[in-house]
Design a protein around this motif. Structure first.
Motif, PDB file in Angstrom:
ATOM      1  N   VAL A  77     -10.155 -21.348   3.098  1.00 54.16           N
ATOM      2  CA  VAL A  77      -8.509 -21.319   3.964  1.00 54.16           C
ATOM      3  C   VAL A  77      -8.020 -20.764   2.256  1.00 54.16           C
ATOM      4  N   ALA A  78      -6.690 -19.575   3.131  1.00 55.53           N
ATOM      5  CA  ALA A  78      -5.753 -19.132   2.540  1.00 55.53           C
ATOM      6  C   ALA A  78      -4.135 -19.497   3.155  1.00 55.53           C
ATOM      7  N   THR A  79      -3.641 -19.307   1.566  1.00 58.10           N
ATOM      8  CA  THR A  79      -2.148 -19.478   1.975  1.00 58.10           C
ATOM      9  C   THR A  79      -1.884 -18.580   1.075  1.00 58.10           C
ATOM     10  N   PRO A 115     -11.795 -30.397  -1.947  1.00 57.17           N
ATOM     11  CA  PRO A 115     -11.964 -29.327  -0.395  1.00 57.17           C
ATOM     12  C   PRO A 115     -13.945 -28.824  -0.684  1.00 57.17           C
ATOM     13  N   LYS A 116     -13.925 -28.483   0.501  1.00 58.47           N
ATOM     14  CA  LYS A 116     -15.405 -28.133   1.439  1.00 58.47           C
ATOM     15  C   LYS A 116     -15.328 -26.565   0.863  1.00 58.47           C
ATOM     16  N   ARG A 117     -14.381 -25.752   1.626  1.00 65.54           N
ATOM     17  CA  ARG A 117     -13.997 -24.271   2.114  1.00 65.54           C
ATOM     18  C   ARG A 117     -13.260 -24.815   0.959  1.00 65.54           C
ATOM     19  N   SER A 118     -13.213 -23.300   0.145  1.00 64.47           N
ATOM     20  CA  SER A 118     -12.403 -23.219  -0.945  1.00 64.47           C
ATOM     21  C   SER A 118     -10.830 -23.121  -1.142  1.00 64.47           C
ATOM     22  N   ILE A 119     -10.167 -23.118  -1.188  1.00 65.15           N
ATOM     23  CA  ILE A 119      -8.423 -23.235  -1.306  1.00 65.15           C
ATOM     24  C   ILE A 119      -8.171 -21.889  -1.932  1.00 65.15           C
ATOM     25  N   GLU A 120      -7.806 -20.518  -1.065  1.00 65.08           N
ATOM     26  CA  GLU A 120      -7.012 -19.519  -1.702  1.00 65.08           C
ATOM     27  C   GLU A 120      -5.688 -19.604  -1.116  1.00 65.08           C
ATOM     28  N   LEU A 121      -4.603 -19.300  -2.459  1.00 59.37           N
ATOM     29  CA  LEU A 121      -3.785 -18.928  -2.939  1.00 59.37           C
ATOM     30  C   LEU A 121      -3.550 -17.431  -3.414  1.00 59.37           C
ATOM     31  N   CYS A 171      -2.468  -2.490 -13.834  1.00 59.01           N
ATOM     32  CA  CYS A 171      -3.397  -2.260 -12.361  1.00 59.01           C
ATOM     33  C   CYS A 171      -4.675  -1.047 -12.655  1.00 59.01           C
ATOM     34  N   THR A 172      -5.972  -1.564 -12.424  1.00 54.29           N
ATOM     35  CA  THR A 172      -6.997  -0.928 -12.241  1.00 54.29           C
ATOM     36  C   THR A 172      -7.644  -1.174 -11.204  1.00 54.29           C
ATOM     37  N   GLY A 173      -8.820  -0.362 -10.986  1.00 52.94           N
ATOM     38  CA  GLY A 173      -9.574  -0.640  -9.853  1.00 52.94           C
ATOM     39  C   GLY A 173      -8.659   0.782  -8.865  1.00 52.94           C
ATOM     40  N   SER A 174     -10.143   0.541  -7.721  1.00 52.28           N
ATOM     41  CA  SER A 174      -9.396   1.877  -6.572  1.00 52.28           C
ATOM     42  C   SER A 174      -8.891   1.752  -6.182  1.00 52.28           C
ATOM     43  N   LEU A 175      -7.804   2.007  -4.823  1.00 53.95           N
ATOM     44  CA  LEU A 175      -7.100   0.888  -3.560  1.00 53.95           C
ATOM     45  C   LEU A 175      -7.765   0.336  -2.336  1.00 53.95           C
ATOM     46  N   GLU A 176      -9.068   2.119  -2.429  1.00 53.51           N
ATOM     47  CA  GLU A 176     -10.622   2.113  -1.827  1.00 53.51           C
ATOM     48  C   GLU A 176     -11.009   0.061  -1.783  1.00 53.51           C
ATOM     49  N   SER A 177     -10.904  -0.116  -3.169  1.00 51.92           N
ATOM     50  CA  SER A 177     -11.274  -1.565  -3.031  1.00 51.92           C
ATOM     51  C   SER A 177     -10.453  -3.020  -2.285  1.00 51.92           C
ATOM     52  N   VAL A 178      -9.440  -2.431  -1.836  1.00 53.76           N
ATOM     53  CA  VAL A 178      -8.846  -3.693  -1.766  1.00 53.76           C
ATOM     54  C   VAL A 178      -8.947  -4.333  -0.550  1.00 53.76           C
ATOM     55  N   LYS A 179      -8.939  -3.705   0.405  1.00 50.48           N
ATOM     56  CA  LYS A 179      -8.813  -3.805   1.273  1.00 50.48           C
ATOM     57  C   LYS A 179     -10.098  -5.548   1.852  1.00 50.48           C
ATOM     58  N   LEU A 180      -9.881  -6.075   2.785  1.00 49.46           N
ATOM     59  CA  LEU A 180     -10.536  -7.551   2.723  1.00 49.46           C
ATOM     60  C   LEU A 180     -11.284  -7.525   3.590  1.00 49.46           C
ATOM     61  N   PRO A 181     -12.989  -8.008   3.665  1.00 46.28           N
ATOM     62  CA  PRO A 181     -13.893  -7.989   5.238  1.00 46.28           C
ATOM     63  C   PRO A 181     -12.954  -8.658   6.436  1.00 46.28           C
ATOM     64  N   LYS A 182     -13.302  -7.832   7.468  1.00 40.48           N
ATOM     65  CA  LYS A 182     -12.394  -9.295   8.470  1.00 40.48           C
ATOM     66  C   LYS A 182     -13.085 -10.806   8.580  1.00 40.48           C
ATOM     67  N   ASP A 183     -12.216 -12.135   8.878  1.00 39.89           N
ATOM     68  CA  ASP A 183     -12.872 -13.118   8.736  1.00 39.89           C
ATOM     69  C   ASP A 183     -13.308 -13.528   7.673  1.00 39.89           C
ATOM     70  N   CYS A 184     -13.049 -12.509   6.497  1.00 41.61           N
ATOM     71  CA  CYS A 184     -13.165 -13.071   5.045  1.00 41.61           C
ATOM     72  C   CYS A 184     -12.797 -14.452   4.489  1.00 41.61           C
ATOM     73  N   TYR A 185     -11.707 -15.279   5.224  1.00 40.91           N
ATOM     74  CA  TYR A 185     -11.119 -16.113   5.032  1.00 40.91           C
ATOM     75  C   TYR A 185     -10.621 -17.100   7.183  1.00 40.91           C
ATOM     76  N   ALA A 186     -11.203 -18.295   6.490  1.00 41.09           N
ATOM     77  CA  ALA A 186     -11.484 -19.226   8.297  1.00 41.09           C
ATOM     78  C   ALA A 186      -9.594 -18.969   9.004  1.00 41.09           C
ATOM     79  N   ALA A 187      -9.061 -18.722   7.856  1.00 44.70           N
ATOM     80  CA  ALA A 187      -7.786 -18.913   8.450  1.00 44.70           C
ATOM     81  C   ALA A 187      -6.584 -19.309   7.120  1.00 44.70           C
ATOM     82  N   PHE A 188      -5.494 -18.511   7.878  1.00 41.00           N
ATOM     83  CA  PHE A 188      -3.854 -18.385   6.097  1.00 41.00           C
ATOM     84  C   PHE A 188      -3.080 -19.196   7.377  1.00 41.00           C
ATOM     85  N   VAL A 189      -2.263 -19.461   6.257  1.00 43.79           N
ATOM     86  CA  VAL A 189      -1.277 -20.580   6.853  1.00 43.79           C
ATOM     87  C   VAL A 189      -0.353 -20.115   5.437  1.00 43.79           C
TER      88      VAL A 189
END
Ligand code: HGY
Ligand code: MN
Ligand code: MN
Length: 412
Positions: A77-79, A115-121, A171-189
């Protein structure tokens, strides 16, 4: 589970962060990867570490603070929100959603919640458009809404590109690596001040956002002919400043003649050169912000403005470049998540109202990634993007409590 929000500790952190600014307090300014933005990031990362969160940063500087859940196979679950701030800003825009989320997590930890699901800020990079003219740079890349090519082509007013500023931000790494996979989070609030007058005027504690308005930005460069203010007679002048002024009035006209009260147009950046009182302006830079809750209405006004630019510059013999920096659709928030958030607030005996957000937020793009909604709290007279922006510790506490209980509901 007895959850209690430490509103005094939270207010102190909000006040401390407000002192990290490029301007003289109480004015807050923290532009992407400026020295104060970097200090602000370090301050927030420290708070995340104190709360036992595990930190990582992606290639464009989005910061992820992670509270591991018991079941790592489940999407978290993300915020999140932002701590960058436009010039002459206040201390609550974005900050309430970041520091408030840390406080919500600490309150759950103190209550013994696991939490059962991780929580990510997520602390998003450059929600504000100040650096490159386009807002939500970090969440656009997370949502795959901005192409790598477009991101690489971005320039600030001095012509510096994203690569330059990424290096400044470490910042390091390629910009291509930023995109998140769809539904990688259960919810964003996202918790945020309303940046509008409705909740305060109607004496409502909590807003739950169902839709986020459709923003667009035009960037223009006008080139006329400069000259001595005394010796250059009026006939035949090609004054870039006057063309810019006519265009700004055309923006106002387009925004006020759509028939919709939701169309808003602003020429927020208006620079002329050389900026000497006795010299005819030879160049002008404009950035135009145009929005509506309905795309159709917004687009009619946008085309009208672009046509006016062509007419004005042709008539005044001014060369111009005009670029659509962004023309975004609105975001529709997830109905189920809106319902859950509304029930959480009502269970806490807070008054609640479903709303449209006229301001854009990172949620506009997180809605491309996963089910998304926002929690709004009232702010004084709806003021925002000005130093007298204000929400009380009690109003903030209610928003943070709804966020904490939403986490318990969604990640429990
Ligand atoms: O401009 C906005 O709507 C946001 O506050 N950046
Ligand atoms: Mn803002
Ligand atoms: Mn904001």
């Amino acid at each position: 589970m007895k959850i209690s929000i430490n509103k005094n500790r939270l207010q102190k952190k909000i006040d401390d962060l407000a002192l990290i600014t490029e301007a003289a307090p109480p004015v807050v300014t923290r532009v992407l990867f400026s020295e104060s933005d970097l200090r602000g990031r370090a301050f927030v990362k420290n708070l995340c570490r104190e709360a036992g969160l595990v930190l990582r940063e992606d290639a464009v500087g989005n910061i992820f603070a992670h509270w591991e859940g018991t079941d790592k196979t489940l999407p978290a679950v993300a915020t999140g929100s932002h701590i960058d701030a436009i010039p002459n800003a206040g201390k609550y825009d974005g900050v309430v959603g970041v520091l408030g989320a840390i406080e919500a997590i600490r309150a759950l930890q103190a209550a013994g919640f696991q939490p059962k699901r991780s929580i990510e800020l997520i602390i998003f990079t450059s929600e504000e458009p100040t650096r490159f003219g386009i807002g939500c740079l970090g969440s656009r890349l997370l949502g795959g809404v901005l192409s790598i090519e477009r991101a690489a082509a971005l320039r600030d007013h001095d012509g510096k590109d994203l690569e330059f500023w990424r290096a400044q931000g470490g910042c390091t790494g390629s910009l291509e690596s930023v995109k998140l996979p769809k539904d990688c989070y259960a919810a964003f609030v996202e918790l945020h001040i309303e940046q509008g007058p409705i909740l305060e005027a109607e004496n409502v504690d909590i807003g739950v956002v169902e839709k986020i308005a459709a923003p667009s930005t035009l960037r223009l460069q006008l080139t006329g002919v400069g000259g001595h203010a005394g010796a250059t007679l009026m006939p035949g002048r090609r004054d870039a400043g006057l063309a810019a002024a006519e265009i700004a009035l055309a923006v106002e006209k387009a925004a006020t003649t759509t028939g919709s009260p939701d169309t808003v147009g602003t020429t927020g950046v208006f620079r002329i050169e050389p900026g000497a009182v006795n010299s005819v302006p030879c160049r002008a830079w404009l950035e135009i912000d145009l929005r509506d809750t309905l795309v159709k209405t917004r687009d009619v006004a946008l085309v009208q403005i672009e046509a006016a630019v062509k007419e004005i510059c042709t008539r005044r013999k001014i060369e111009f470049t005009m670029e659509r920096l962004n023309v975004d659709p609105p975001a529709i928030c997830d109905a189920k998540l809106v319902g859950t958030t509304e029930v959480v607030a009502k269970t806490l005996n807070f008054s609640v109202k479903r709303m449209i957000s006229r301001a854009y937020h990172d949620s506009l793009f997180m809605a491309q990634v996963c089910p998304t909604t926002m929690i709004f709290i009232p702010c004084f007279k709806g003021y925002s993007h000005r130093p007298d922006e204000f929400s009380s510790p009690e109003q903030i506490e209610k928003g943070v409590r709804v966020l904490a209980d939403s986490f318990a509901e969604l990640a429990g």
